[in-house]
Every structure is written in C-alpha cells, then in structure tokens.
Design a protein around this motif. Structure first.
Motif, mmCIF file in Angstrom:
data_model
loop_
_atom_site.group_PDB
_atom_site.id
_atom_site.type_symbol
_atom_site.label_atom_id
_atom_site.label_comp_id
_atom_site.label_asym_id
_atom_site.label_seq_id
_atom_site.Cartn_x
_atom_site.Cartn_y
_atom_site.Cartn_z
ATOM 1 N N LEU A 1 51.691 23.151 81.920
ATOM 2 C CA LEU A 1 50.827 23.885 80.989
ATOM 3 C C LEU A 1 49.398 23.345 80.998
ATOM 4 O O LEU A 1 48.637 23.604 80.051
ATOM 5 C CB LEU A 1 51.401 23.784 79.568
ATOM 6 C CG LEU A 1 52.855 24.236 79.372
ATOM 7 C CD1 LEU A 1 53.225 24.191 77.892
ATOM 8 C CD2 LEU A 1 53.070 25.624 79.934
ATOM 9 N N THR A 2 49.010 22.648 82.054
ATOM 10 C CA THR A 2 47.663 22.063 82.110
ATOM 11 C C THR A 2 46.582 23.116 81.937
ATOM 12 O O THR A 2 45.555 22.888 81.283
ATOM 13 C CB THR A 2 47.464 21.322 83.451
ATOM 14 O OG1 THR A 2 48.491 20.351 83.603
ATOM 15 C CG2 THR A 2 46.107 20.656 83.501
ATOM 16 N N GLY A 3 46.781 24.302 82.516
ATOM 17 C CA GLY A 3 45.755 25.344 82.459
ATOM 18 C C GLY A 3 45.901 26.317 81.317
ATOM 19 O O GLY A 3 45.178 27.317 81.257
ATOM 20 N N VAL A 4 46.826 26.052 80.397
ATOM 21 C CA VAL A 4 47.051 26.977 79.279
ATOM 22 C C VAL A 4 46.080 26.655 78.153
ATOM 23 O O VAL A 4 45.989 25.515 77.696
ATOM 24 C CB VAL A 4 48.512 26.880 78.783
ATOM 25 C CG1 VAL A 4 48.698 27.724 77.530
ATOM 26 C CG2 VAL A 4 49.454 27.324 79.877
ATOM 27 N N ASP A 5 45.342 27.689 77.691
ATOM 28 C CA ASP A 5 44.320 27.480 76.657
ATOM 29 C C ASP A 5 44.881 27.555 75.246
ATOM 30 O O ASP A 5 44.391 26.868 74.352
ATOM 31 C CB ASP A 5 43.218 28.537 76.809
ATOM 32 C CG ASP A 5 42.523 28.439 78.155
ATOM 33 O OD1 ASP A 5 42.354 27.321 78.637
ATOM 34 O OD2 ASP A 5 42.173 29.493 78.727
ATOM 35 N N ALA A 6 45.861 28.448 75.046
ATOM 36 C CA ALA A 6 46.357 28.640 73.685
ATOM 37 C C ALA A 6 47.766 29.191 73.726
ATOM 38 O O ALA A 6 48.179 29.823 74.701
ATOM 39 C CB ALA A 6 45.439 29.587 72.913
ATOM 40 N N VAL A 7 48.514 28.925 72.642
ATOM 41 C CA VAL A 7 49.853 29.492 72.490
ATOM 42 C C VAL A 7 49.996 29.993 71.056
ATOM 43 O O VAL A 7 49.275 29.574 70.158
ATOM 44 C CB VAL A 7 50.957 28.429 72.779
ATOM 45 C CG1 VAL A 7 50.915 27.969 74.214
ATOM 46 C CG2 VAL A 7 50.837 27.249 71.823
ATOM 47 N N ASP A 8 50.941 30.921 70.855
ATOM 48 C CA ASP A 8 51.253 31.373 69.512
ATOM 49 C C ASP A 8 52.741 31.145 69.253
ATOM 50 O O ASP A 8 53.447 30.580 70.088
ATOM 51 C CB ASP A 8 50.872 32.842 69.315
ATOM 52 C CG ASP A 8 51.526 33.761 70.344
ATOM 53 O OD1 ASP A 8 52.534 33.349 70.952
ATOM 54 O OD2 ASP A 8 51.028 34.886 70.546
ATOM 55 N N THR A 9 53.212 31.589 68.109
ATOM 56 C CA THR A 9 54.607 31.344 67.731
ATOM 57 C C THR A 9 55.575 31.974 68.721
ATOM 58 O O THR A 9 56.545 31.334 69.153
ATOM 59 C CB THR A 9 54.873 31.902 66.320
ATOM 60 O OG1 THR A 9 53.945 31.341 65.394
ATOM 61 C CG2 THR A 9 56.287 31.574 65.867
ATOM 62 N N ASP A 10 55.326 33.226 69.098
ATOM 63 C CA ASP A 10 56.216 33.904 70.043
ATOM 64 C C ASP A 10 56.218 33.216 71.401
ATOM 65 O O ASP A 10 57.260 33.090 72.050
ATOM 66 C CB ASP A 10 55.783 35.371 70.213
ATOM 67 C CG ASP A 10 56.062 36.203 68.976
ATOM 68 O OD1 ASP A 10 56.935 35.795 68.183
ATOM 69 O OD2 ASP A 10 55.416 37.247 68.792
ATOM 70 N N THR A 11 55.032 32.759 71.844
ATOM 71 C CA THR A 11 54.943 32.081 73.133
ATOM 72 C C THR A 11 55.762 30.795 73.110
ATOM 73 O O THR A 11 56.512 30.497 74.051
ATOM 74 C CB THR A 11 53.477 31.764 73.477
ATOM 75 O OG1 THR A 11 52.731 32.979 73.500
ATOM 76 C CG2 THR A 11 53.375 31.077 74.816
ATOM 77 N N ALA A 12 55.618 30.006 72.044
ATOM 78 C CA ALA A 12 56.373 28.752 71.927
ATOM 79 C C ALA A 12 57.874 29.032 71.901
ATOM 80 O O ALA A 12 58.666 28.301 72.522
ATOM 81 C CB ALA A 12 55.939 28.008 70.671
ATOM 82 N N ARG A 13 58.275 30.095 71.187
ATOM 83 C CA ARG A 13 59.704 30.432 71.125
ATOM 84 C C ARG A 13 60.231 30.812 72.507
ATOM 85 O O ARG A 13 61.318 30.372 72.904
ATOM 86 C CB ARG A 13 59.909 31.581 70.137
ATOM 87 C CG ARG A 13 61.354 32.066 70.041
ATOM 88 C CD ARG A 13 61.498 33.085 68.921
ATOM 89 N NE ARG A 13 60.574 34.201 69.094
ATOM 90 C CZ ARG A 13 60.825 35.240 69.896
ATOM 91 N NH1 ARG A 13 61.941 35.275 70.613
ATOM 92 N NH2 ARG A 13 59.959 36.222 69.995
ATOM 93 N N HIS A 14 59.455 31.609 73.263
ATOM 94 C CA HIS A 14 59.869 31.989 74.615
ATOM 95 C C HIS A 14 59.933 30.770 75.535
ATOM 96 O O HIS A 14 60.793 30.695 76.419
ATOM 97 C CB HIS A 14 58.899 33.021 75.194
ATOM 98 C CG HIS A 14 59.160 34.417 74.723
ATOM 99 N ND1 HIS A 14 60.279 35.132 75.093
ATOM 100 C CD2 HIS A 14 58.452 35.231 73.901
ATOM 101 C CE1 HIS A 14 60.249 36.327 74.529
ATOM 102 N NE2 HIS A 14 59.156 36.414 73.796
ATOM 103 N N LEU A 15 59.043 29.811 75.325
ATOM 104 C CA LEU A 15 59.037 28.596 76.144
ATOM 105 C C LEU A 15 60.325 27.799 75.932
ATOM 106 O O LEU A 15 60.960 27.335 76.900
ATOM 107 C CB LEU A 15 57.814 27.750 75.784
ATOM 108 C CG LEU A 15 57.535 26.530 76.667
ATOM 109 C CD1 LEU A 15 57.239 26.960 78.091
ATOM 110 C CD2 LEU A 15 56.354 25.735 76.099
ATOM 111 N N ILE A 16 60.731 27.669 74.674
ATOM 112 C CA ILE A 16 61.979 26.948 74.383
ATOM 113 C C ILE A 16 63.178 27.715 74.926
ATOM 114 O O ILE A 16 64.122 27.125 75.476
ATOM 115 C CB ILE A 16 62.112 26.731 72.855
ATOM 116 C CG1 ILE A 16 60.983 25.814 72.372
ATOM 117 C CG2 ILE A 16 63.475 26.150 72.511
ATOM 118 C CD1 ILE A 16 60.939 25.643 70.872
ATOM 119 N N GLU A 17 63.161 29.052 74.806
ATOM 120 C CA GLU A 17 64.249 29.862 75.362
ATOM 121 C C GLU A 17 64.330 29.707 76.873
ATOM 122 O O GLU A 17 65.425 29.691 77.454
ATOM 123 C CB GLU A 17 64.041 31.328 74.988
ATOM 124 C CG GLU A 17 64.244 31.634 73.515
ATOM 125 C CD GLU A 17 63.932 33.068 73.172
ATOM 126 O OE1 GLU A 17 63.427 33.791 74.074
ATOM 127 O OE2 GLU A 17 64.180 33.490 72.025
#
Length: 402
Positions: free
Chosen positions: A322-338
């Motif tokens: 995720l070095t190049g990732v600028d921002a995340v939201d709740t849905d993004t974090a949930r999808h990452l864990i999934e």
C-alpha cells in the motif's frame, strides 16, 4: 435526394412547390413529448423565416425557441387538437421580433400509443391577422405534406386489405429496397414472405388487429417497420398499414458507438490492470502494488484477479503493498480485510506492507482492526519475511522425526 440536402429541407421544398413561394413556409420535425417537443429537423424555410440555422436549434425546445406572445398555449392546443388544422400565433424570431405564423401539426403515430414525433408546418401570414383567431383548414394540406414526405424521406408506406393484398405502395425508400413505387400493388404480402413466419409475424399481428414493430436486414440495408391495424366502422380488423424506415445510418452509428464503448471498456481494464499488477517476485510469492485512491469497486476486481493468480501459481504468500495508496475509507478497509481472509482460505498468507502514516491514522479513526493481519514497513521487508518463513518451513521439513 441529392448532395447533402437534409430530409426535412427536401420535404420543405416539396411543400413550397405545392403552395407556391408567396407565403414563406417553415417545415420543422420535432420529437419527444409533443406538449414540449424537441427540434429534430429544421428546413431552409424555417431558417429564412426565423433567422436560426439548423445547428443553432437542433436539440432545443420548440416552445422555448419559437414561442412569442401566447405561443406556448397555441403549440399545446396543436398537440391536443391532433386534427392537422392550423392555429395562428405570434412566433419569436432570432432577432427578438415576432411574426404571425399559422402552424399545423401532423403527428407521426405508430399503433395506439401517443405519437413520439411530429412534423410542424408553419406559414407566414399577414401581420394584420389576429393571432388568436383560428384559421380555416387549408384543403389538401395533409395530402400535400404526405406527398412531400413520401417523395423525399427514406420511408416506404404500404396499405393492405384484410387478406394482406397491397392497395397502396409508395415512398422514396423503395429505391433502396430494390423495387419501384407501386410495383407490388395487387400482390399479397403474406405470399411474398412465403413460409418465413419470423418475417411475416408483424403483418399477421396487424391483420389480426394488433400493432407491431420489427427490425430486419434486406438488400444490404437495415429496415425498421411499424405495422398499424386498420378497423372498420364496427371496430373489426379491416386491413393494415405499414411504415418502413431505412434505418441503416442510425444502425451503423449504433454499431460504431457500441464498438467505441467496448474499446473504452477494454482500455479502462488495461489501465486498471496496469495500476494494480500482480507480480511473482519470488517462487510462490506474489506481490500486488497499489497506487492512488483505492475504492471498493477496484478492490473487488483486484480480489478476483489475485485469488485466481494464487491458485494458478500455487503461491504461498501474497504481499499487498500500500506504499502508493493515498487514502482509504471504511468500505476499502473492510474489503482489504476480506481479501486477507480469502487468501488464508486458499492456504496462503496475506501480508500488508507500506502503510503510510496518514492511512494508518485514518484506519485507527475508522476503528479498523488489523490485529489478525501481518504488517511490515515496506515491500523489501515483506519479501524478506516471506523468504525467512519459507526457509524455516523447509528446515522443519528436513528435520528427522524422533
């Protein structure tokens, strides 16, 4: 039709020839809700009378463009009347002046539903004439207009008795169909179709009293046909009328548009694949570097590709960088864990690397729990971790069993 003459202009020329040039005529094609139609065709006569060019008015509201004092109400009365009788009103010109015009509306109706297109014929009348007084219907104007349409627009009109025998066959579109106007008079259209039930279903429905619509390819052209039933005084089926439009140009534009959309979709997929490539950096080790803003839709697509790559390459580790990732939201974090959980179900291990400080603060603020996820500082550290674990696994496999 010759040169680049527009169909509505050609039809206007035919009507002007029938009426003479003493009274300027404007022929306008409109589509959509006829209570507030949109201009779809604009003749040279309309340009001379109102001062607008076709490029200036196509796609605009007819009422907003031409309505003078009491004009909108007059156009609405035209739509409600439906008889083709002219109504006079003051119509606006481009320069802001107004001119008294006798308007006649001729809806192009298909079946029993409301018309979706209409031809408006406007004739300049003397300024002294009351704009509110209804004009007397001009004899033969409907026939003259029909003749102009048949002679200049790419359509074929047919009328049939209750057995399907042609009693009328005319229109400029017959040229593209490979026949001459009137050539099929006396022929039975059902016999011409023969045993091809698919080709004759529309006509059979119309002869049975139901409206139908069909699209077919004949003589290298695409034809769109509306079949309209005719009823006698007792409401019983008494033949049919067909209106066939040469829709080859529109069909070709539709095909070209679909091809462009498919190309755009392919290009977007290439861009998405390039922005999230799956790289085998070591034997049984995959890495997925992410760049920019990662939304839930993008992560969903990436998950499918990553899980397929894990299976096909028999990977043991998947590094999500995720070095190049600028921002995340709740849905993004949930999808990452999934995604990490799905990787684990395939017998591999997911490792997250390169979380930026601002992204880490956002995850904490959102209450994202990454306690069950292995995280390291950067991609290099993640790769070293995978190599150490694989080496430890091999050593454990070589150890003698006591």
């Amino acid at each position: 039709m010759t040169g680049d003459e527009k169909p509505v202009e050609a039809a206007g020329a035919g009507v002007r020839a029938a009426h003479g040039e003493a009274a300027p005529l404007a022929l306008i094609e409109a589509s959509g809700d006829l209570r507030d139609p949109v201009i779809a065709g604009w003749s040279e006569g309309a340009e001379r009378l109102f001062g607008y060019t076709a490029e200036e008015v196509l796609g605009r509201s007819l009422l907003d463009t031409l309505s003078g004092r009491g004009g909108q109400e007059a156009f609405r009365r035209l739509a409600e009347d439906g008889s083709g009788a002219p109504h006079r009103c003051e119509s606006a010109r481009k320069d802001g002046s107004e001119v008294v015009v006798a308007w006649a509306q001729h809806p192009l109706r298909v079946g029993s539903g409301p018309p979706e297109r209409a031809i408006y014929l406007g004739r300049h009348v003397e300024q002294g004439t009351s704009a509110q007084a209804p004009a007397e219907p001009e004899p033969g104007v409907a026939q003259q207009l029909l003749r102009a349409i048949l002679d200049h627009l790419p359509i074929v009109v047919g009328k049939y008795d209750r057995e399907g025998v042609f009693t009328f066959h005319d229109g400029k579109g017959t040229e593209a169909a490979g026949v001459k106007p009137g050539q099929l008079l006396g022929a039975n259209i059902l016999e011409l179709y023969g045993s091809d039930m698919d080709a004759s279903w529309g006509m059979r429905r119309a002869l049975a009293g139901e409206a139908a619509r069909d699209v077919s390819d004949v003589q290298g052209a695409s034809w769109e046909t509306w079949y309209v039933p005719v009823h006698d005084a007792h409401g019983e089926p008494d033949g049919a009328i067909s209106v066939t439009l040469n829709a080859s140009d529109a069909r070709q534009k539709e095909i070209e548009l679909r091809a462009k959309l498919q190309l755009i979709e392919k290009q977007q997929k290439v861009i998405r694949d390039l922005s999230t490539p799956i790289i085998e950096v070591w034997d049984k080790v995959l890495t997925l570097p992410m760049v920019g803003v990662v939304d839930s839709l993008r992560l969903s697509e990436v998950m499918d590709n990553l899980l397929s790559a894990i299976v096909s390459k028999d990977a043991r580790y998947a590094i999500l960088d995720l070095t190049g990732v600028d921002a995340v939201d709740t849905d993004t974090a949930r999808h990452l864990i999934e995604m990490i959980d799905a990787i684990r179900l395939l017998g591999a291990e997911g490792i997250v690397t390169g979380i930026r400080s601002n992204v880490a603060q956002t995850m904490i603020t959102l209450g994202v729990d990454l306690s069950g996820v292995t995280t390291v500082g950067n991609l290099r550290a993640g790769l070293k971790l995978c190599m150490r674990r694989m080496a430890a696994t091999r050593e454990a496999g070589r150890a003698p069993v006591k």
